[in-house]
Motif scaffolding. Structure first.
Motif, PDB file in Angstrom:
ATOM      1  N   ASP A  48      43.955  34.878 119.701  1.00  0.00           N
ATOM      2  CA  ASP A  48      42.419  35.242 120.299  1.00  0.00           C
ATOM      3  C   ASP A  48      41.847  34.123 119.958  1.00  0.00           C
ATOM      4  O   ASP A  48      41.007  34.045 118.867  1.00  0.00           O
ATOM      5  CB  ASP A  48      42.452  36.502 119.587  1.00  0.00           C
ATOM      6  N   ALA A  50      38.390  33.509 120.882  1.00  0.00           N
ATOM      7  CA  ALA A  50      37.215  33.978 120.478  1.00  0.00           C
ATOM      8  C   ALA A  50      36.870  34.480 119.161  1.00  0.00           C
ATOM      9  O   ALA A  50      36.197  34.010 118.419  1.00  0.00           O
ATOM     10  CB  ALA A  50      36.579  34.951 121.346  1.00  0.00           C
ATOM     11  N   ARG A  53      37.368  31.389 116.441  1.00  0.00           N
ATOM     12  CA  ARG A  53      36.073  30.710 116.514  1.00  0.00           C
ATOM     13  C   ARG A  53      35.133  31.529 115.517  1.00  0.00           C
ATOM     14  O   ARG A  53      34.461  30.755 114.543  1.00  0.00           O
ATOM     15  CB  ARG A  53      35.496  30.505 117.810  1.00  0.00           C
ATOM     16  N   GLU A  54      35.048  32.876 115.753  1.00  0.00           N
ATOM     17  CA  GLU A  54      34.336  33.790 114.721  1.00  0.00           C
ATOM     18  C   GLU A  54      34.676  33.487 113.425  1.00  0.00           C
ATOM     19  O   GLU A  54      33.991  33.446 112.284  1.00  0.00           O
ATOM     20  CB  GLU A  54      34.235  35.048 115.113  1.00  0.00           C
TER      21      GLU A  54
END
Length: 267
Positions: A48, A50, A53-54
């Motif tokens: 994942d 996204a 990155r978080e």
């Protein structure tokens, strides 16, 4: 990066900062750091991007947090942290930043370990103590991960079996000792000792087989959770709860969940 450092400084400002952030110490935020590391691992395992990155941002915030507290104490700041790791990487990669010749990844790994060994010896000398190949294996690592690192370190000086067969024999030996303790009353301390030996031997099997035990356990945890949740769903479809089913009935549902999982992989 500069904006993040400024945000962190503002959060820790004695007059205008956040009360929660101001009262934190190295020890109080340590659990959050460990949590963020595992959330990074989960994002990677789930592919994942996204989420990755978080979570990397959350992990970076932890590093900035420590550096800000150290800066306030006059110890070091984030620039010092970045400088030190940059210097270390240059020193450990002479084939990239100097004229050393490294043939392949295996040779690089060997050179890397030799460099780290020299660093451990230098640190031991500075602390006026005898060096050990087991130096600097962090106590705070998860148990399986630390067991793997300790075994790998010992193996570098030849303290290792030549192949997997003696490891399998050791597992059988340790399992027999667990059975013996349980047959003789299952003394809690002895049982914990023998189960620990059995787990350590299983870690050794993973090492010889090229399997990271921590990764393997996370995988089996995930499979167990997914299958068990499916068993709960199947029971509800029969207007049942697991508490009202026999073990044999639950095992039937478990086998169905496993079969569905295998079919999904094939498709």
């Amino acid at each position: 990066m500069q904006r993040l450092l400024e945000v962190m400084a503002a959060l820790r400002d004695p007059q205008r900062g956040c009360p929660w952030d101001r009262q934190q110490t190295y020890r109080t935020i340590l659990p959050y750091t460990l949590e963020e590391v595992y959330e990074v691992a989960e994002a990677i395992e789930q592919n994942d991007m996204a989420a990755l990155r978080e979570e990397l941002g959350d992990l970076l915030f932890q590093i900035v947090f420590y550096a800000q507290m150290a800066k306030e104490a006059g110890e070091f700041d984030f620039a010092d942290v970045a400088q030190e790791i940059g210097d270390k990487l240059v020193q450990r990669h002479p084939h990239v930043f100097a004229d050393a010749d490294i043939a392949d990844a295996e040779a690089q790994t060997s050179a890397w370990e030799q460099h780290k060994a020299r660093e451990r010896h230098a640190k031991a000398a500075a602390e006026q103590r005898d060096p050990s190949v087991l130096d600097n294996v962090p106590q705070a690592l998860p148990g399986l991960m630390r067991a793997m690192k300790l075994q790998r370190r010992a193996a570098r000086v030849g303290f290792d079996w030549p192949d997997v067969e003696p490891v399998l024999a050791k597992i059988e030996e340790e399992l027999a000792e667990v059975r013996e303790v349980m047959a003789n009353g299952a003394d809690p301390d002895k049982l914990a000792h023998e189960v620990g030996d059995l787990i350590f031997a299983c870690v050794n099997l993973g090492r010889h087989a090229g399997v990271e035990p921590e990764t393997a356990v996370r995988g089996v945890n995930r499979r167990f959770e997914n299958r068990f949740r499916r068993v709960e769903q199947l029971a509800r479809q029969q207007n049942q709860t697991l508490a009202r089913l026999s073990l044999e009935e639950m095992e039937t549902l478990w086998d169905q969940a496993k079969a569905e999982e295998a079919t999904a992989r094939e498709n």
